[in-house]
Design an enzyme around this catalytic site. Structure first.
Site, short mmCIF file in Angstrom:
data_model
loop_
_atom_site.label_atom_id
_atom_site.label_comp_id
_atom_site.label_asym_id
_atom_site.label_seq_id
_atom_site.Cartn_x
_atom_site.Cartn_y
_atom_site.Cartn_z
N TYR A 122 2.69 10.96 -0.82
CA TYR A 122 3.13 12.04 -1.45
C TYR A 122 3.10 13.26 -0.59
O TYR A 122 3.25 14.44 -0.85
CB TYR A 122 2.56 12.46 -2.78
N LYS A 174 -4.25 -1.43 -3.44
CA LYS A 174 -3.44 -2.52 -3.21
C LYS A 174 -3.91 -2.76 -1.94
O LYS A 174 -3.29 -3.14 -0.87
CB LYS A 174 -2.00 -1.88 -3.19
N ASP A 208 -0.98 -4.21 -9.30
CA ASP A 208 -0.07 -4.92 -10.03
C ASP A 208 -0.59 -5.37 -11.46
O ASP A 208 -0.50 -5.70 -12.33
CB ASP A 208 0.73 -5.92 -9.12
N ASP A 232 0.45 8.43 -10.34
CA ASP A 232 1.71 8.91 -10.76
C ASP A 232 2.01 7.94 -11.70
O ASP A 232 2.45 8.24 -12.88
CB ASP A 232 2.63 9.58 -9.81
#
Ligand code: NAD
Length: 337
Positions: A122, A174, A208, A232
């Site tokens: 971001y 991740k 995930d 987010d």
């Protein structure tokens, strides 16, 4: 002495839910002196700037703001409001609590999401790559994760857990695919976790799998810390577990400034109809009262708010009722006693 707080009602449903929130705080006797400012489309209308200097100056002075949702005007030449606020005040910790008020699909969700607010994907470093005749043959977005940024957000999550008597921090990442950026976040997280060993339990989840675990058995999570983009997305998912965006407050903390807001946006589809749920901003205002040291009053308002929702007689449409914003606000005020 009254605490000065910058109030930015915002766009769309913002002014209506901000009015409701101000009324509820006044009825509860909160000793707050509102410094009303504009931003978003209201800022453009008044100053031709979505984040006017007068608004920034006010926040610099008060160091505390309650902000309604803002619409960032589309088009070049306008600064992104949230990026400008986060950068100006280095609001690195985005804290989004969610807990079950009315048992539904889940009876006992109580999660505080701590999202890194200034790094990751971001940061807004993006460009197109021209190949041959195609100026947009590819696009590249850069994600920056720093040791400093990771340390302070993970530490924030652990300190939050201790201050709020919470048992566990789950770090979401991740790193199996993004070995450098997410790998750094995970490595730093593990190091910081060691400092809190014996005081706060630590676990790791891949994003995930986390998304799945959240909808299967959300009760197992306590404090969750993650990077900007994952935070987010997960915070909207978590708000959906406890009744939706109308009940989801958020706070942005820097080292000396805090901005409190609803997680939701301007809801243009229902703006101007007096049907929005003011709950998320009311709960954000309670976080603001906690922050300025008025914890008893924050608890009193939360109690009245949750009582109104559990009672079920006066609910806005998003919660399955037919009441207006004003009627719901009056019902909360009536319960303040
Ligand atoms: P949104 O959150 O405004 O609305 C999503 C859905 O939830 C809509 O159907 C809306 O009616 C409903 N909803 C949201 N808040 C509600 C409330 N308090 N009561 C009842 N229903 C509610 O998301 P969007 O439509 O994707 O975004 C609209 C605008 O808001 C965009 O311009 C976006 O940039 C902006 N936005 C601002 C912020 C912010 O300032 N913090 C955050 C998100 C979106």
């Amino acid at each position: 002495m009254a605490t000065p707080v910058t109030l930015i009602p915002g766009d769309g449903i913002g002014p209506s839910i901000a009015d409701a929130t101000v009324r509820i705080l006044a009825a509860a006797g909160a000793d707050v002196e509102w410094d009303r400012q504009v931003a978003g489309m209201a800022g453009v209308a008044r100053w031709n700037d979505p984040i006017p200097d007068a608004t920034l100056d006010s926040i610099k002075r008060t160091r505390v703001a309650l902000k309604g949702p803002l619409e960032t005007p589309v088009g070049e030449g306008f600064r992104s409001i949230n990026v400008a606020l986060r950068k100006t005040f280095d609001l690195y910790a985005n804290v989004r609590p969610a807990h079950t008020i009315v048992p539904g699909r889940f009876d006992n969700v109580d999660i505080v999401l701590v999202r890194e607010n200034t790094e990751g994907l971001y940061i807004g470093v993006e460009h197109y790559v021209k190949i041959g005749d195609d100026p947009k043959a590819a696009a590249e977005s850069v994600a920056i994760i720093t040791r400093h940024g990771s340390e302070r957000i993970v530490r924030y999550a652990f300190d939050y857990a201790i201050a709020h008597n919470r048992q566990k921090v789950t770090l979401v990442h991740k790193a199996n695919i993004l070995k450098f950026s997410q790998g750094l976040f995970l490595d730093v997280g593990r190091l910081i976790a060691r400092e809190y060993e014996g005081r706060v339990h630590f676990e790791e989840r891949i994003i995930d799998a986390m998304a799945m675990h959240l909808v299967m058995r959300p009760e197992q999570f306590d404090v969750v810390v993650t990077t900007n983009l994952f935070g987010d997305i997960l915070s909207d998912e978590i708000s959906g577990l406890v009744g939706g965006l109308g009940l989801a407050p958020g706070a942005n903390f820097g080292t000396n400034t805090a901005i409190f807001e609803a997680v939701h946006g301007t809801a243009p589809d229902i703006a101007g109809r007096n049907i929005a749920n003011p709950g998320a901003l009311v709960l954000a205002a309670c976080m603001m009262l906690d922050h300025i040291g008025d914890r008893g009053r924050a608890e009193h308002i939360r109690h009245a708010f949750e009582g109104t929702i559990r009672d079920g007689a006066v609910l806005t449409r998003d919660l399955g009722g037919t009441s207006t914003t004003d009627e719901f606000t009056d019902a909360v005020i009536a319960r303040l006693g």
